[in-house]
Design an enzyme around this catalytic site. Structure first.
Site, mmCIF file in Angstrom:
data_model
loop_
_atom_site.group_PDB
_atom_site.id
_atom_site.type_symbol
_atom_site.label_atom_id
_atom_site.label_comp_id
_atom_site.label_asym_id
_atom_site.label_seq_id
_atom_site.Cartn_x
_atom_site.Cartn_y
_atom_site.Cartn_z
ATOM 1 N N ARG A 149 -0.943 -1.870 -6.509
ATOM 2 C CA ARG A 149 -1.475 -2.786 -6.062
ATOM 3 C C ARG A 149 -2.339 -3.939 -6.043
ATOM 4 O O ARG A 149 -2.253 -5.409 -6.290
ATOM 5 C CB ARG A 149 -1.856 -2.312 -4.357
ATOM 6 C CG ARG A 149 -2.586 -3.304 -3.422
ATOM 7 C CD ARG A 149 -2.745 -2.935 -1.893
ATOM 8 N NE ARG A 149 -3.455 -3.974 -1.170
ATOM 9 C CZ ARG A 149 -2.896 -4.532 -0.318
ATOM 10 N NH1 ARG A 149 -1.060 -4.742 0.017
ATOM 11 N NH2 ARG A 149 -3.736 -5.108 0.530
ATOM 12 N N HIS A 203 -3.438 -9.475 4.057
ATOM 13 C CA HIS A 203 -4.989 -9.223 4.077
ATOM 14 C C HIS A 203 -5.659 -10.153 5.488
ATOM 15 O O HIS A 203 -5.229 -11.440 5.755
ATOM 16 C CB HIS A 203 -5.632 -10.058 3.135
ATOM 17 C CG HIS A 203 -6.324 -8.742 1.857
ATOM 18 N ND1 HIS A 203 -6.718 -9.204 0.308
ATOM 19 C CD2 HIS A 203 -5.708 -7.882 1.703
ATOM 20 C CE1 HIS A 203 -6.344 -8.024 -0.212
ATOM 21 N NE2 HIS A 203 -5.795 -7.025 0.605
ATOM 22 N N ARG A 245 0.624 -1.452 -0.035
ATOM 23 C CA ARG A 245 -0.035 -0.018 -0.292
ATOM 24 C C ARG A 245 1.318 1.200 0.246
ATOM 25 O O ARG A 245 2.166 1.615 0.650
ATOM 26 C CB ARG A 245 -0.946 -0.055 1.173
ATOM 27 C CG ARG A 245 -2.006 -1.436 1.667
ATOM 28 C CD ARG A 245 -2.699 -1.389 2.912
ATOM 29 N NE ARG A 245 -3.258 -2.264 2.919
ATOM 30 C CZ ARG A 245 -2.905 -3.039 3.650
ATOM 31 N NH1 ARG A 245 -1.720 -3.677 3.971
ATOM 32 N NH2 ARG A 245 -3.636 -4.969 3.331
ATOM 33 N N TYR A 263 -9.962 -10.813 -6.465
ATOM 34 C CA TYR A 263 -8.585 -10.564 -7.712
ATOM 35 C C TYR A 263 -8.658 -12.320 -8.233
ATOM 36 O O TYR A 263 -8.330 -12.516 -9.433
ATOM 37 C CB TYR A 263 -7.052 -10.626 -7.197
ATOM 38 C CG TYR A 263 -7.207 -9.491 -6.185
ATOM 39 C CD1 TYR A 263 -6.821 -8.015 -6.748
ATOM 40 C CD2 TYR A 263 -6.474 -9.603 -4.429
ATOM 41 C CE1 TYR A 263 -6.956 -7.269 -6.373
ATOM 42 C CE2 TYR A 263 -6.615 -7.648 -4.103
ATOM 43 C CZ TYR A 263 -6.770 -6.828 -4.811
ATOM 44 O OH TYR A 263 -6.158 -6.250 -3.863
ATOM 45 N N HIS A 290 -2.703 3.519 -5.861
ATOM 46 C CA HIS A 290 -3.995 1.874 -5.579
ATOM 47 C C HIS A 290 -3.782 0.629 -6.670
ATOM 48 O O HIS A 290 -3.930 -0.477 -6.183
ATOM 49 C CB HIS A 290 -4.846 1.722 -4.144
ATOM 50 C CG HIS A 290 -5.060 1.029 -3.487
ATOM 51 N ND1 HIS A 290 -4.587 1.003 -2.601
ATOM 52 C CD2 HIS A 290 -5.876 0.430 -3.663
ATOM 53 C CE1 HIS A 290 -5.043 -0.340 -2.230
ATOM 54 N NE2 HIS A 290 -5.943 -0.668 -2.513
ATOM 55 N N LYS A 317 -2.135 -1.468 8.337
ATOM 56 C CA LYS A 317 -3.667 -2.301 7.433
ATOM 57 C C LYS A 317 -4.463 -3.691 8.249
ATOM 58 O O LYS A 317 -5.548 -3.501 8.820
ATOM 59 C CB LYS A 317 -3.968 -1.596 6.330
ATOM 60 C CG LYS A 317 -5.264 -1.664 6.789
ATOM 61 C CD LYS A 317 -5.908 -1.366 5.255
ATOM 62 C CE LYS A 317 -7.736 -1.057 4.953
ATOM 63 N NZ LYS A 317 -7.608 -0.424 3.975
#
Length: 324
Positions: free
Chosen positions: A275, A298, A173, A307, A272, A212
């Site tokens: 990514r 994640h 990120r 994805y 982004h 994150k």
């Protein structure tokens, strides 16, 4: 006057008896208001915020019952489709809030009333009867393969090229890249340890000690990326992405990133999207989705699965394998 306040909408109390058949009766003494629960959503726009709060009143006498029904919650959720947002120039525009925000509002409304039930102010939670609509399947925008070839070629000579390459070859990120320090880059072992991230807060930007996903992760450095890190070491800064010995702010990064695309004959896409491109082509190249989950940081595999699409070329290749 007392009552339940949801996004500025006061549900006017009425003098009814417990057991009058409403979905939820909230008992509150009507002397003065004390907020018992509040939830504030900062929209990252000046002077704009959403507030959701329930008040109760201190006192021993004169109880007032507020009939709270399913229709009130429906009206609340409907109001989020035309929610007033104040722009930087002071104008007010109505915005249909994202499904993510609607989920937050729904959850907090539910939590507030559950708190009331636990304290015997309510008998039933009408939020249970108001379901959120199903989210449409997400699609992610990515750079085309031809566009990526143009980007990689341009990055070889452009001063900001190494930063672009790190985004495309790691899936980091933007905030994680800006917080990346040389102490977390091991060129001998060829690994990057992602353990910090730049976050936007009310007073400006701040480096958080966790990314994150709230957990550290390690990303291998590919052969294509080694040269980019060697170029960046000339900055002589604590931070990997730096100018004049200082790390870049997100605003400066955005400016440098946009200028990188000025001379390219391709459609501009945000950082982004690098990514998204990394994740999409990782899977299309045969990468494992569990490995991708770890690389992207994640918590849930379902987040990574957006994805796992199949493009038309993949379908053509696979349909040729069909035999009857």
């Amino acid at each position: 006057m007392g009552g339940l306040f949801i996004f500025g909408h006061q549900l006017v109390p009425g003098k009814v008896h417990a057991g009058a058949g409403c979905c939820s009766d909230i008992a509150v003494p009507e002397i003065f208001q004390v907020p018992i629960f509040s939830f504030k959503v900062d929209m990252y726009k000046p002077a704009t915020s959403c507030q959701l709060c329930i008040g109760h009143y201190l006192g021993r006498d004169a109880f007032c019952w507020v009939p709270l029904r399913k229709a009130h919650i429906q009206r609340l959720m409907k109001s989020l489709e035309e929610f007033p947002v104040k722009k930087k120039d002071g104008t007010i525009v109505k915005k249909n809030l994202s499904m993510s925000w609607k989920k937050k509002v729904h959850f907090v409304a539910y939590s507030i009333i559950e708190y009331g039930i636990e304290n015997h102010w309510c008998r039933e939670n009408p939020v249970n009867y108001v379901k959120l609509p199903k989210e449409p399947q997400k699609t992610v925008g990515v750079f085309s393969r031809s566009a990526i070839k143009e980007i990689l070629k341009h990055a070889e000579t452009h001063p900001f090229g190494p930063a672009i390459l790190i985004l495309l070859y790691t899936g980091m990120r933007r905030g994680e890249l800006l917080a990346l320090q040389w102490g977390n880059v091991d060129l001998k072992e060829r690994t990057i340890r992602v353990c910090k991230a730049v976050r936007k807060e009310k007073e400006g930007y701040k480096i958080n000690d966790t990314p994150k996903g709230k957990r550290d992760r390690v990303i291998p450095i590919s052969d294509e990326l080694l040269g980019a890190f060697e170029r960046l070491k000339r900055n002589k800064s604590l931070f990997v992405i730096a100018e004049n010995g200082k790390g870049l702010s997100p605003d400066k990064f955005n400016d440098r990133y946009r200028k990188f695309f000025d001379d390219l004959p391709i459609e501009y896409k945000s950082a982004h999207k690098c990514r998204h491109s990394f994740a999409t082509y990782f899977l299309r190249s045969g990468g494992n989705i569990r490995a991708l989950q770890e690389l992207l940081g994640h918590k849930q595999l379902t987040t990574t699965q957006i994805y796992a699409d199949v493009d038309i070329d993949d379908m053509r290749d696979n349909i040729k394998k069909l035999k009857y």
